[in-house]
Motif scaffolding. Sequence first.
Motif, PDB file in Angstrom:
ATOM      1  N   GLY A 154       0.803  -1.220   0.000  1.00  0.00           N
ATOM      2  CA  GLY A 154       0.000   0.000   0.000  1.00  0.00           C
ATOM      3  C   GLY A 154       0.829   1.260   0.000  1.00  0.00           C
ATOM      4  O   GLY A 154       0.442   2.278   0.575  1.00  0.00           O
ATOM      5  N   LEU A 155       1.987   1.213  -0.651  1.00  0.00           N
ATOM      6  CA  LEU A 155       2.897   2.359  -0.665  1.00  0.00           C
ATOM      7  C   LEU A 155       2.583   3.256  -1.855  1.00  0.00           C
ATOM      8  O   LEU A 155       2.624   2.819  -3.010  1.00  0.00           O
ATOM      9  CB  LEU A 155       4.345   1.881  -0.728  1.00  0.00           C
ATOM     10  N   ILE A 156       2.293   4.525  -1.578  1.00  0.00           N
ATOM     11  CA  ILE A 156       1.888   5.495  -2.590  1.00  0.00           C
ATOM     12  C   ILE A 156       2.969   6.568  -2.675  1.00  0.00           C
ATOM     13  O   ILE A 156       3.135   7.374  -1.759  1.00  0.00           O
ATOM     14  CB  ILE A 156       0.533   6.145  -2.217  1.00  0.00           C
ATOM     15  N   THR A 157       3.727   6.574  -3.766  1.00  0.00           N
ATOM     16  CA  THR A 157       4.780   7.560  -3.994  1.00  0.00           C
ATOM     17  C   THR A 157       4.664   8.103  -5.407  1.00  0.00           C
ATOM     18  O   THR A 157       4.055   7.469  -6.272  1.00  0.00           O
ATOM     19  CB  THR A 157       6.174   6.938  -3.805  1.00  0.00           C
ATOM     20  N   PRO A 158       5.261   9.270  -5.693  1.00  0.00           N
ATOM     21  CA  PRO A 158       5.213   9.808  -7.055  1.00  0.00           C
ATOM     22  C   PRO A 158       6.061   8.971  -8.016  1.00  0.00           C
ATOM     23  O   PRO A 158       7.081   8.387  -7.630  1.00  0.00           O
ATOM     24  CB  PRO A 158       5.793  11.217  -6.906  1.00  0.00           C
ATOM     25  N   PRO A 191       6.371  13.249 -12.867  1.00  0.00           N
ATOM     26  CA  PRO A 191       6.492  13.911 -11.564  1.00  0.00           C
ATOM     27  C   PRO A 191       5.571  15.127 -11.429  1.00  0.00           C
ATOM     28  O   PRO A 191       6.016  16.254 -11.227  1.00  0.00           O
ATOM     29  CB  PRO A 191       7.969  14.323 -11.548  1.00  0.00           C
ATOM     30  N   HIS A 192       4.269  14.879 -11.501  1.00  0.00           N
ATOM     31  CA  HIS A 192       3.282  15.956 -11.450  1.00  0.00           C
ATOM     32  C   HIS A 192       2.643  15.939 -10.064  1.00  0.00           C
ATOM     33  O   HIS A 192       1.635  15.258  -9.828  1.00  0.00           O
ATOM     34  CB  HIS A 192       2.246  15.772 -12.546  1.00  0.00           C
ATOM     35  N   ALA A 249       8.380  11.175  -1.207  1.00  0.00           N
ATOM     36  CA  ALA A 249       9.720  10.749  -1.610  1.00  0.00           C
ATOM     37  C   ALA A 249       9.782   9.230  -1.445  1.00  0.00           C
ATOM     38  O   ALA A 249       9.335   8.710  -0.424  1.00  0.00           O
ATOM     39  CB  ALA A 249      10.801  11.412  -0.777  1.00  0.00           C
ATOM     40  N   ALA A 250      10.296   8.558  -2.460  1.00  0.00           N
ATOM     41  CA  ALA A 250      10.337   7.090  -2.409  1.00  0.00           C
ATOM     42  C   ALA A 250      11.280   6.623  -1.317  1.00  0.00           C
ATOM     43  O   ALA A 250      12.224   7.301  -0.960  1.00  0.00           O
ATOM     44  CB  ALA A 250      10.778   6.568  -3.766  1.00  0.00           C
TER      45      ALA A 250
END
Length: 201
Positions: free
Chosen positions: A167-171, A176-177, A200-201
């Motif tokens: 469930g990890l939500i990163t750009p 990269p918007h 940030a990842a």
Amino acid sequence: MAPWLNPAVSPLSLQAERFVSEIVRNRFNRAILDAWSDLALPDGWLVAGCLFQTVWNLQSGRLPHEGIKDYDIFYFDADDFSAAGEARVQARVERLLGFLGVPIEVKNQARVHLWYEEHFGHPYPQLATAREGIDRFLIPSTCVGVRRTASGHELYAPNGLEILYAGLITPNPLTPHLTLFREKAASYQSRWNWLQVREAA
């Protein structure tokens, strides 16, 4: 895990097998994939929300299809960049799958660069395959696609499945918007409050 898993070449990993077994618990996903050969889409993939949201629903103890607004299909046809051509494909898919009673959106990834900036406010590169469109979803953990073959299922997961199940939500550095990312992340977290959002990842 290899990003493109083809059971005709090698068996699916245990995690990939789990993923496929879970996404077909959504009866709409299963019906679309069962009809895949009839759709006859060049470089076609069932993608995105109908897949990862099914998994998150099951992790949350919900019905597999709960709250899924539509079912997205990508294909790639560089011989017809027209909106009319895409509309004809959309209409054909609706004739075949309209009995399901759910919205199905079909997009030719060969023409996304023609409309993306006007719609989303950011330029978009011209793609060479449908998989490149999957690569560019705003959130890496949601970059997934599945299709049926004569021998089973193919799974395309360029970033693996671990971050999806976590469930990890990163750009996505490919898109990269941040404003669009934050809107989508907030929408997802409002429905699955256990998701972890990090810029940030």
